[in-house]
Write a protein that holds these residues in place. Structure first.
Motif, short mmCIF file in Angstrom:
data_model
loop_
_atom_site.label_atom_id
_atom_site.label_comp_id
_atom_site.label_asym_id
_atom_site.label_seq_id
_atom_site.Cartn_x
_atom_site.Cartn_y
_atom_site.Cartn_z
N GLU A 365 0.85 -1.20 0.00
CA GLU A 365 0.00 0.00 0.00
C GLU A 365 0.89 1.24 0.00
OE1 GLU A 365 -3.92 -0.04 2.21
OE2 GLU A 365 -2.79 -1.51 3.39
N ASP A 366 0.71 2.07 -1.00
CA ASP A 366 1.47 3.31 -1.13
C ASP A 366 0.51 4.48 -0.98
OD1 ASP A 366 3.45 5.13 -1.55
OD2 ASP A 366 3.60 4.79 -3.71
N LYS A 367 0.31 4.90 0.28
CA LYS A 367 -0.63 5.99 0.58
C LYS A 367 0.10 7.33 0.56
CE LYS A 367 -4.05 3.11 1.22
NZ LYS A 367 -5.21 3.04 0.30
N GLU A 368 -0.68 8.37 0.81
CA GLU A 368 -0.12 9.72 0.73
C GLU A 368 0.89 9.97 1.85
OE1 GLU A 368 -1.62 14.40 0.63
OE2 GLU A 368 -3.07 12.76 0.67
N THR A 369 0.61 9.45 3.06
CA THR A 369 1.47 9.75 4.20
C THR A 369 2.23 8.55 4.73
OG1 THR A 369 -0.37 9.40 5.72
CG2 THR A 369 -0.02 11.65 4.91
N TYR A 370 1.91 7.38 4.26
CA TYR A 370 2.62 6.21 4.77
C TYR A 370 2.71 5.12 3.70
CZ TYR A 370 -1.68 3.48 5.32
OH TYR A 370 -2.84 2.80 5.07
N PHE A 371 3.60 4.20 3.97
CA PHE A 371 3.84 3.08 3.05
C PHE A 371 3.81 1.80 3.89
CE2 PHE A 371 6.54 0.12 0.72
CZ PHE A 371 6.16 0.34 -0.60
N SER A 372 3.12 0.77 3.41
CA SER A 372 3.04 -0.48 4.18
C SER A 372 3.17 -1.69 3.27
CB SER A 372 1.73 -0.55 4.97
OG SER A 372 0.64 -0.79 4.10
N VAL A 373 3.73 -2.74 3.84
CA VAL A 373 3.88 -4.03 3.14
C VAL A 373 3.40 -5.13 4.07
CG1 VAL A 373 5.46 -5.68 2.10
CG2 VAL A 373 5.85 -3.22 1.80
N SER A 374 2.51 -5.96 3.57
CA SER A 374 2.07 -7.13 4.35
C SER A 374 2.37 -8.39 3.56
CB SER A 374 0.57 -7.03 4.66
OG SER A 374 -0.20 -7.03 3.48
N LEU A 375 2.84 -9.38 4.28
CA LEU A 375 3.21 -10.65 3.66
C LEU A 375 2.84 -11.80 4.58
CD1 LEU A 375 4.74 -12.36 1.51
CD2 LEU A 375 6.84 -11.90 2.80
N SER A 376 2.11 -12.76 4.02
CA SER A 376 1.76 -13.97 4.76
C SER A 376 2.24 -15.18 3.96
CB SER A 376 0.25 -14.05 5.00
OG SER A 376 -0.19 -13.01 5.85
N ILE A 377 2.89 -16.11 4.65
CA ILE A 377 3.43 -17.31 3.98
C ILE A 377 3.05 -18.53 4.79
CG2 ILE A 377 5.49 -18.46 3.15
CD1 ILE A 377 6.89 -15.78 3.09
N ASN A 378 2.51 -19.51 4.11
CA ASN A 378 2.27 -20.81 4.74
C ASN A 378 3.58 -21.60 4.68
OD1 ASN A 378 1.43 -23.31 5.60
ND2 ASN A 378 -0.38 -23.39 4.31
N LEU A 379 4.18 -21.82 5.81
CA LEU A 379 5.51 -22.44 5.86
C LEU A 379 5.45 -23.96 5.76
CD1 LEU A 379 7.18 -20.27 8.63
CD2 LEU A 379 7.23 -19.94 6.15
N LYS A 380 4.28 -24.55 5.76
CA LYS A 380 4.16 -26.02 5.67
C LYS A 380 3.69 -26.43 4.28
CE LYS A 380 5.46 -27.49 9.72
NZ LYS A 380 6.60 -28.39 9.91
#
Length: 380
Positions: A365-380
């Motif tokens: 997400e590249d918003k006007e005042t902040y930047f965020s990255v979310s990542l979910s991984i199934n390790l099995k």
């Protein structure tokens, strides 16, 4: 690939099906079906031995001529010439006419040498049929009346040939598919190694910049920082040189790098790392350095405003799911925009697609005042 398909793919027909083997296979086929037909005549129809042999020999010659004419001349010519399905359909009447034509010629030759059947249900059949004109032997009525007989006589050979060719074609197809999959897997491994090789120099460059900043400021923590950087470099260059590493080691790497970056910034900035992981993670493995680019970019492009500066990292592992979330503030008027499609992020996306296909969720997400990255991984 199943064991059955594996065995078929390992059969090399081109290597083992030599001209000699081909001749022996064909001879075996003709002897086998001719023997079955001979036994049918002598045991079921109760024809005399000589009569059974003559009828069997006649049918074998008919089938041999039609078989090799059809499969080794007509059908290959049709396929190479791309004449279409209509011409393949015409092969049936062609086979019937050829079978009856060869049959009539044989009867004429046998009659010429006064060879005939003198008793039983087929008495004088050679003489009677040899007396027919060719036009009569190949008339529409004769063809229609004998089509089913020709099909019955020829069908075992036809299906034997089709089954063999289908098996050989299937074996080749499976073999080439296996080669393609092996090549794709090899290319994927090469690409993953290439992506990681790009990552390591990038990491080295930025960590050296961090150390330079501490040395310039005569920070007393510089010696310990050198040790920490050495550990990080060892992990990046050596321990991470595998497709997957222990999750615990990857989390230690994140903690060490985060602490190094946090030391460079004042305490009034909101910089936090929260890791919620179970005590036992011995069986959990993860691809190394997947989150490094995002953490690096957060410190690189965030924390530059006079106020409201923050870098927040939250990691939790629940039911073998690795959840990663990082947020950082952005400059209101950045001198240069951080590219979402930079080489680091593109490499991460490729590695995720290669190592965790269908087992990860990735969102930026590249918003006007902040930047965020979310990542979910199934390790099995």
């Amino acid at each position: 690939m199943t064991p059955f398909l594996e065995r078929i793919s390992n059969i090399n027909f081109d290597k083992h099906y030599t001209p000699l083997i081909r001749v022996l296979c064909h001879m075996s086929m003709w002897i086998f079906f001719s023997t079955l037909l001979f036994l049918y005549y002598i045991m079921e129809i109760k024809l005399p031995l000589i009569v059974s042999f003559l009828v069997t020999f006649r049918a074998a010659i008919n089938n041999i001529v039609v078989f090799y004419l059809l499969f080794y001349l007509v059908i290959p010519y049709i396929i190479k010439g791309r004449f279409g399905i209509l011409f393949l359909i015409l092969c049936l009447p062609l086979a019937v006419y050829t079978w009856l034509f060869v049959n009539h010629l044989q009867l004429v030759v046998l009659n010429y040498f006064n060879i005939d059947i003198h008793n039983g249900p087929l008495k004088d059949i050679i003489k009677k049929n040899a007396a027919l004109k060719l036009s009569e032997a190949l008339s529409v009525e004769t063809v229609l009346g004998n089509t089913i007989q020709v099909i019955y006589s020829f069908s075992p050979l036809f299906f034997t040939k089709m089954l063999f060719d289908a098996t050989r074609l299937f074996s080749r197809t499976i073999f080439f598919q296996k080669q393609t999959l092996d090549l794709e897997l090899q290319n994927l491994n090469i690409e993953k190694d290439f992506l990681k090789s790009q990552l390591n120099p990038h990491f080295l460059f930025n960590t050296m910049n961090n150390l330079y900043g501490l040395v310039v400021k005569n920070d007393p923590s510089a010696p310990q920082t050198i040790i920490s950087i050495s550990n990080l470099m060892a992990y990046s260059l050596y321990e991470s040189d595998t497709e997957k590493v222990a999750l615990e080691k990857e989390l230690d790497f994140i903690r060490n790098y985060f602490s190094l970056e946090k030391m460079r910034h004042s305490k009034n900035k909101d910089i936090s790392l929260n890791i919620d992981a179970p005590e036992e993670m011995q069986n959990l493995m993860i691809a190394p350095l997947l989150t490094f680019t995002f953490i690096e970019n957060a410190f690189k492009y965030g924390l530059k405003e006079p106020e409201n500066n923050f870098v927040k990292i939250n990691i939790n592992i629940v039911d073998n799911i690795f959840n990663f979330l990082i947020e950082n503030n952005k400059e209101k008027s950045p001198s240069k925009k951080a590219a979402l499609g930079g080489i680091g992020i593109k490499n991460i996306e490729k590695r995720l697609a290669l190592i965790y296909p269908g087992k990860h969720e990735f969102k930026i997400e590249d918003k006007e005042t902040y930047f965020s990255v979310s990542l979910s991984i199934n390790l099995k």
